[in-house]
Design an enzyme around this catalytic site. Structure first.
Site, short mmCIF file in Angstrom:
data_model
loop_
_atom_site.label_atom_id
_atom_site.label_comp_id
_atom_site.label_asym_id
_atom_site.label_seq_id
_atom_site.Cartn_x
_atom_site.Cartn_y
_atom_site.Cartn_z
N ASN A 124 82.86 36.06 69.92
CA ASN A 124 83.83 36.74 70.77
C ASN A 124 83.07 37.19 72.04
O ASN A 124 81.90 36.87 72.21
CB ASN A 124 84.45 37.93 70.02
CG ASN A 124 85.84 38.27 70.55
OD1 ASN A 124 86.08 38.24 71.76
ND2 ASN A 124 86.75 38.59 69.65
N THR A 125 83.74 37.95 72.88
CA THR A 125 83.14 38.32 74.16
C THR A 125 82.10 39.44 74.02
O THR A 125 82.10 40.18 73.04
CB THR A 125 84.23 38.80 75.13
OG1 THR A 125 84.95 39.85 74.49
CG2 THR A 125 85.17 37.68 75.49
N CYS A 133 87.61 42.14 68.74
CA CYS A 133 88.18 42.39 70.07
C CYS A 133 87.60 43.69 70.64
O CYS A 133 87.75 44.75 70.05
CB CYS A 133 89.70 42.51 70.02
SG CYS A 133 90.39 42.88 71.65
#
Lengths: 306, 249
Positions: free
Chosen positions: A193-194, A132
């Site tokens: 993930n981003t 994250c």
């Protein structure tokens, strides 16, 4: 529907089809359950759980970008105990495996959450969120150093009752090094993930209160395809759930072609709340139209044909 | 929730402000003023986020409703190019809306692009026999819209920040010039306007907030706001309308 051509078995997971909503884009399913039967989904990756409840970042938390968006929610969630008592309880009425996304600020946080949440009857796997980009402590710091990621994965594996999938961050120098470092401990990988990004307003200031956010949506699909392709060359057997910008059936075929076993749909759930059931239906049609015995007949064709 | 609407008419009614009339069956589910629709720009993937736009006017007889928005960025500029017969994909109706209370006389305060939902609100209150007085605030004369429409419903005053039209100053300046009793106020506009109104108005009131949104139906946690009790709640599902003092502004 539910044709055997789409059944996929992965550690802990018997998937009716390879399509599942990605963590953070589906909350805990209640809102979507008013739109369609959640039992139609291959699985559900629920929103990240932390040990204590979190309020997240200040707003603005999202900003649109070309064919994508930035988000910096900051892991707002009611805490693992609440999620066990309410959100996971609610999901028990559906015949669908749950993949619980686990996050934290320190190793012990991850261990506590994984230990607790893996005991829920409908949680069939854990997705370890070491990627994250939107929290100051934890998150991505565990996902950018191979040795730290390995130690964390190992600790979580010790306490989890279900298989552990590690969610890889694309914000690294070598995705292959990261995958290798956790590859012999983890039961699978979810990627990606981003990507860390920024957008400015017309006065030249960052729009997001967090300054930076995670870029998702169709804009990142080429990055994700390449990373899965690279990892698959070095780890031929590890289960991979691919994600990043999927908006149509051809995107899903691309992910399977670079070696993913199943896929998750993220941002496009916001654009079109019905996208998951729509894609399940059209993937079923596509596979029979192509005359395939199984979707996985296409697996790895991007490198096998070279 | 997801519906295809047909554009009946669209026109520019002030600087960058567009009024679009849409027609479709979902109109029958629109009841409460202050609710919004979440509009997809087009069916490509170039714009992945919908645009939350409040409902300005509901016409059940013709299954039509009106939205008014500011074409500020690339997405809304594309939306403003749509014309009669084009289709628009919307999620609707979303949010809670304003509570309709049987008062004698209420004050309705709108600022800029916060004005539109107050028109349907005022229409419904007038239908109930509630007297409405309207204060509309804009930056400049070129930004003013819907003055005549509000005048048809009740006493209406316009304030412009630069003094180019109506009272010079903010809505609060126009309000202090009034010497009347109101039972309640309803407001929508910039956060700073809502904050000042909440702090200075003695009577009870309802305010409608705005925030950058992701999904619009409670999933993504983008549009949160802090309650007086310190909880962070979702504006799209628990708002956008809140009672004065309920939210930390």
């Amino acid at each position: 529907m539910n044709s055997s051509a789409l059944n996929i078995t992965l550690p802990g997971l018997d998937l009716k089809n390879p399509i599942m909503p990605a963590s953070g884009c589906f909350s805990f399913g209640e809102e979507f359950s008013k739109l369609y039967d959640l039992s139609d989904l291959g699985a559900i990756m629920i929103k990240a759980a932390t040990h204590e409840a979190r309020t997240g970042n200040r707003t603005p938390r999202v900003a649109e970008t070309s064919s994508g968006m930035l988000n910096a929610i900051g892991l707002q969630n009611p805490g693992v105990d609440h999620i066990l008592a309410h959100e996971l309880k609610f999901l028990e009425q559906f015949d669908v495996p749950i993949i619980a996304n686990v996050a934290g600020s320190a190793v012990d946080d991850y261990v506590i959450v994984a230990d607790k949440i893996s005991k829920a009857s409908n949680v069939k796997a854990i997705e370890l969120n070491i990627s994250c980009p939107n929290v100051k402590e934890g998150g991505i710091q565990f996902g950018t150093d191979p040795e730290t990621a390995r130690r964390l994965t190992s600790r979580v594996k010790e306490v989890s009752d279900v298989p552990v999938y590690v969610k890889l961050s694309p914000n690294v120098t070598s995705i292959v090094d990261m995958a290798r470092s956790v590859g012999d401990i983890a039961d699978g990988l979810t990627m990606i993930n981003t990507l860390v990004g920024m957008r400015l307003d017309n006065r030249g200031r960052p729009i997001l209160s967090n300054t930076t956010g995670g870029l998702s949506g169709p804009a990142i699909k080429p990055v994700s395809l390449n990373m899965i392709y690279q990892v698959r060359q070095h780890l031929p057997h590890i289960p991979i759930i691919g994600m990043g910008g999927i908006s149509n059936v051809d995107d899903i075929l691309d992910y399977i072609s670079v070696g993913a076993d199943a896929v998750a749909i993220g941002t496009m759930n916001f654009t079109d709340p019905m996208i998951c059931p729509t894609l399940i239906q059209s993937l079923d049609e596509k596979v029979s139209e192509m005359g395939l015995d199984h979707l996985h007949d296409l697996k790895g064709r991007a490198y096998k044909t070279l | 929730m997801k519906n295809l609407m047909t554009v009946v008419d669209q026109k520019c009614i002030a600087d960058k402000i567009h009024e679009m009339v849409l027609e479709g069956d979902i109109t029958s589910s629109m009841k409460t003023p202050g609710q919004f629709v979440h509009v997809r720009i087009n069916d490509t993937t170039e714009h992945v986020l919908r645009r939350p736009i409040s409902i300005a006017d509901i016409d059940h007889e013709h299954s039509r409703f009106t939205v008014i928005y500011r074409a500020e960025g690339e997405g809304t500029r594309k939306l403003s190019k749509l014309g009669s017969g084009d289709t628009v994909d919307i999620l609707s109706p979303l949010g809670n809306g304003y509570p309709l209370e049987q008062n004698d006389h209420v004050l309705i305060v709108g600022g800029g692009i916060g004005v539109p939902p107050l028109y349907e609100l005022s229409k419904q209150l007038n239908r109930m026999g509630v007297k409405t007085t309207h204060i509309l605030g804009f930056n400049s004369k070129k930004d003013v819209f819907y003055e005549e429409k509000f005048k048809a419903l009740g006493e209406t005053h316009v304030a412009t920040a630069d003094g180019s039209y109506g009272t010079e100053g903010f809505v609060t300046d126009a309000i202090s010039a009034l010497d009347q009793h109101f039972d309640c106020f309803y407001a929508c506009g910039p956060k700073v306007m809502l904050k000042v109104l909440s702090e200075t108005m003695e009577m009870d009131g309802y305010i409608s907030l705005e925030e950058r949104m992701g999904c619009g139906f409670g999933v993504c946690y983008a549009c949160v706001c802090e309650t007086a009790e310190g909880d962070w709640i979702k504006l799209c599902t628990e708002g956008p309308v809140f009672r004065k003092g309920e939210i930390v502004l």
